[in-house]
Write a protein that holds these residues in place. Structure first.
Motif, PDB file in Angstrom:
ATOM      1  N   LEU A  11       0.833  -1.213   0.000  1.00  0.00           N
ATOM      2  CA  LEU A  11       0.000   0.000   0.000  1.00  0.00           C
ATOM      3  C   LEU A  11       0.866   1.262   0.000  1.00  0.00           C
ATOM      4  O   LEU A  11       0.576   2.236  -0.704  1.00  0.00           O
ATOM      5  CB  LEU A  11      -0.936  -0.012   1.210  1.00  0.00           C
ATOM      6  CG  LEU A  11      -2.132  -0.964   1.106  1.00  0.00           C
ATOM      7  CD1 LEU A  11      -2.777  -1.173   2.475  1.00  0.00           C
ATOM      8  CD2 LEU A  11      -3.165  -0.435   0.109  1.00  0.00           C
ATOM      9  N   GLU A  12       1.947   1.217   0.752  1.00  0.00           N
ATOM     10  CA  GLU A  12       2.834   2.380   0.815  1.00  0.00           C
ATOM     11  C   GLU A  12       3.558   2.581  -0.517  1.00  0.00           C
ATOM     12  O   GLU A  12       3.699   3.714  -0.996  1.00  0.00           O
ATOM     13  CB  GLU A  12       3.849   2.199   1.950  1.00  0.00           C
ATOM     14  CG  GLU A  12       4.591   3.479   2.272  1.00  0.00           C
ATOM     15  CD  GLU A  12       5.609   3.306   3.388  1.00  0.00           C
ATOM     16  OE1 GLU A  12       5.456   2.353   4.189  1.00  0.00           O
ATOM     17  OE2 GLU A  12       6.543   4.117   3.442  1.00  0.00           O
ATOM     18  N   ARG A  14       2.537   1.878  -3.390  1.00  0.00           N
ATOM     19  CA  ARG A  14       1.562   2.382  -4.373  1.00  0.00           C
ATOM     20  C   ARG A  14       1.550   3.908  -4.420  1.00  0.00           C
ATOM     21  O   ARG A  14       1.270   4.506  -5.460  1.00  0.00           O
ATOM     22  CB  ARG A  14       0.186   1.819  -4.006  1.00  0.00           C
ATOM     23  CG  ARG A  14      -0.890   2.164  -4.992  1.00  0.00           C
ATOM     24  CD  ARG A  14      -2.189   1.478  -4.657  1.00  0.00           C
ATOM     25  NE  ARG A  14      -3.241   2.060  -5.458  1.00  0.00           N
ATOM     26  CZ  ARG A  14      -4.018   3.059  -5.071  1.00  0.00           C
ATOM     27  NH1 ARG A  14      -3.901   3.553  -3.846  1.00  0.00           N
ATOM     28  NH2 ARG A  14      -4.913   3.562  -5.883  1.00  0.00           N
ATOM     29  N   GLU A  15       1.865   4.521  -3.305  1.00  0.00           N
ATOM     30  CA  GLU A  15       1.868   5.992  -3.256  1.00  0.00           C
ATOM     31  C   GLU A  15       2.916   6.595  -4.185  1.00  0.00           C
ATOM     32  O   GLU A  15       2.850   7.775  -4.533  1.00  0.00           O
ATOM     33  CB  GLU A  15       2.095   6.467  -1.814  1.00  0.00           C
ATOM     34  CG  GLU A  15       0.903   6.168  -0.912  1.00  0.00           C
ATOM     35  CD  GLU A  15       1.209   6.394   0.565  1.00  0.00           C
ATOM     36  OE1 GLU A  15       2.171   7.134   0.874  1.00  0.00           O
ATOM     37  OE2 GLU A  15       0.487   5.806   1.404  1.00  0.00           O
ATOM     38  N   GLN A  16       3.901   5.787  -4.586  1.00  0.00           N
ATOM     39  CA  GLN A  16       4.958   6.287  -5.482  1.00  0.00           C
ATOM     40  C   GLN A  16       4.647   6.022  -6.950  1.00  0.00           C
ATOM     41  O   GLN A  16       5.459   6.340  -7.827  1.00  0.00           O
ATOM     42  CB  GLN A  16       6.295   5.619  -5.124  1.00  0.00           C
ATOM     43  CG  GLN A  16       6.731   5.842  -3.688  1.00  0.00           C
ATOM     44  CD  GLN A  16       6.801   7.311  -3.319  1.00  0.00           C
ATOM     45  OE1 GLN A  16       7.142   8.146  -4.156  1.00  0.00           O
ATOM     46  NE2 GLN A  16       6.464   7.634  -2.085  1.00  0.00           N
ATOM     47  N   GLN A  25      -3.121   3.328 -10.041  1.00  0.00           N
ATOM     48  CA  GLN A  25      -1.901   3.209  -9.238  1.00  0.00           C
ATOM     49  C   GLN A  25      -1.799   1.823  -8.608  1.00  0.00           C
ATOM     50  O   GLN A  25      -2.763   1.342  -7.995  1.00  0.00           O
ATOM     51  CB  GLN A  25      -1.888   4.274  -8.154  1.00  0.00           C
ATOM     52  CG  GLN A  25      -1.878   5.681  -8.743  1.00  0.00           C
ATOM     53  CD  GLN A  25      -1.949   6.749  -7.682  1.00  0.00           C
ATOM     54  OE1 GLN A  25      -2.832   6.723  -6.835  1.00  0.00           O
ATOM     55  NE2 GLN A  25      -1.039   7.697  -7.741  1.00  0.00           N
ATOM     56  N   GLY A  27       0.741  -0.900  -6.281  1.00  0.00           N
ATOM     57  CA  GLY A  27       1.898  -1.125  -5.404  1.00  0.00           C
ATOM     58  C   GLY A  27       2.080  -2.614  -5.211  1.00  0.00           C
ATOM     59  O   GLY A  27       1.100  -3.373  -5.191  1.00  0.00           O
ATOM     60  N   CYS A  41       6.337  -0.013  -7.612  1.00  0.00           N
ATOM     61  CA  CYS A  41       5.102   0.631  -8.059  1.00  0.00           C
ATOM     62  C   CYS A  41       5.120   0.615  -9.589  1.00  0.00           C
ATOM     63  O   CYS A  41       6.183   0.384 -10.186  1.00  0.00           O
ATOM     64  CB  CYS A  41       5.019   2.065  -7.546  1.00  0.00           C
ATOM     65  SG  CYS A  41       6.395   3.090  -8.095  1.00  0.00           S
ATOM     66  N   ALA A 105      -6.961  -1.421  -2.692  1.00  0.00           N
ATOM     67  CA  ALA A 105      -6.344  -0.232  -2.101  1.00  0.00           C
ATOM     68  C   ALA A 105      -7.387   0.752  -1.581  1.00  0.00           C
ATOM     69  O   ALA A 105      -7.083   1.589  -0.722  1.00  0.00           O
ATOM     70  CB  ALA A 105      -5.442   0.443  -3.128  1.00  0.00           C
ATOM     71  N   ASP A 106      -8.606   0.658  -2.104  1.00  0.00           N
ATOM     72  CA  ASP A 106      -9.660   1.576  -1.655  1.00  0.00           C
ATOM     73  C   ASP A 106     -10.089   1.251  -0.227  1.00  0.00           C
ATOM     74  O   ASP A 106     -10.306   2.145   0.591  1.00  0.00           O
ATOM     75  CB  ASP A 106     -10.866   1.498  -2.598  1.00  0.00           C
ATOM     76  CG  ASP A 106     -10.479   1.830  -4.039  1.00  0.00           C
ATOM     77  OD1 ASP A 106      -9.617   2.718  -4.229  1.00  0.00           O
ATOM     78  OD2 ASP A 106     -11.018   1.197  -4.963  1.00  0.00           O
ATOM     79  N   ARG A 108      -8.299  -0.995   1.672  1.00  0.00           N
ATOM     80  CA  ARG A 108      -7.085  -1.461   2.361  1.00  0.00           C
ATOM     81  C   ARG A 108      -7.282  -2.856   2.964  1.00  0.00           C
ATOM     82  O   ARG A 108      -6.793  -3.143   4.058  1.00  0.00           O
ATOM     83  CB  ARG A 108      -6.637  -0.443   3.421  1.00  0.00           C
ATOM     84  CG  ARG A 108      -6.345   0.929   2.832  1.00  0.00           C
ATOM     85  CD  ARG A 108      -5.953   1.931   3.899  1.00  0.00           C
ATOM     86  NE  ARG A 108      -4.659   1.647   4.497  1.00  0.00           N
ATOM     87  CZ  ARG A 108      -3.490   2.054   4.005  1.00  0.00           C
ATOM     88  NH1 ARG A 108      -3.452   2.762   2.897  1.00  0.00           N
ATOM     89  NH2 ARG A 108      -2.357   1.760   4.615  1.00  0.00           N
TER      90      ARG A 108
END
Ligand code: THU
Length: 131
Positions: A11-12, A14-16, A25, A27, A41, A105-106, A108
């Motif tokens: 999940l983290e 994915r932020e990249q 997006q 991850g 990512c 991811a929506d 989590r």
């Protein structure tokens, strides 16, 4: 499997994501036999076909750091999509069996827990006298 850590790492990562074209997006995280976690990512390109998926970035990052043996993989996408065919083949290169956690991811949350052997039965491999 370091389940919670692996999920959080995907999940983290994915932020990249660099996804200005699809806005989808992704991850991914892989856990090595030694318990280390490597992430990736998706990285898109204006020349669309050059895009690299998150799973392959994660695997490449781990391999480049000297790891070849994995115990689990997690992939986080909007809606909890499963890895594309190319990524299945890429993962299967390094593991006949490997748990794959599919994360929405929506929300989590893990929406599916499968295995690379089920995602890609009868992967491509070279005849044994070619390897
Ligand atoms: N994508 C991944 O990162 N992993 C997959 O398994 C399927 C698709 C990415 C590629 C592209 O940047 C976006 O998702 C939409 O296809």
């Amino acid at each position: 499997m370091k389940r919670d850590e692996l999920i959080a790492a995907a999940l983290e990562a994915r932020e990249q994501a660099h996804a200005p074209y699809s806005h989808f997006q992704v991850g991914a995280a892989v856990e090595t036999e030694s318990g280390e976690i490597f992430t990736g990512c998706n990285v898109e390109n204006a020349s669309y076909g050059l895009t690299i998926c998150a799973e392959r970035v994660a695997i490449c990052t781990a391999v480049a750091a000297g790891h070849r043996k994995f115990v689990a993989c997690a992939v986080a996408t909007p809606g909890g999509a499963t890895p594309c065919g190319a990524c299945r083949q890429f993962i299967a290169e390094f593991a006949d069996r490997l748990p794959v956690l599919i994360i929405d991811a929506d929300t989590r949350t893990v929406v599916a827990e499968t295995d690379i052997a089920d995602l890609l039965p009868r992967r491509f491999h070279l005849p044994t006298n070619q390897t």
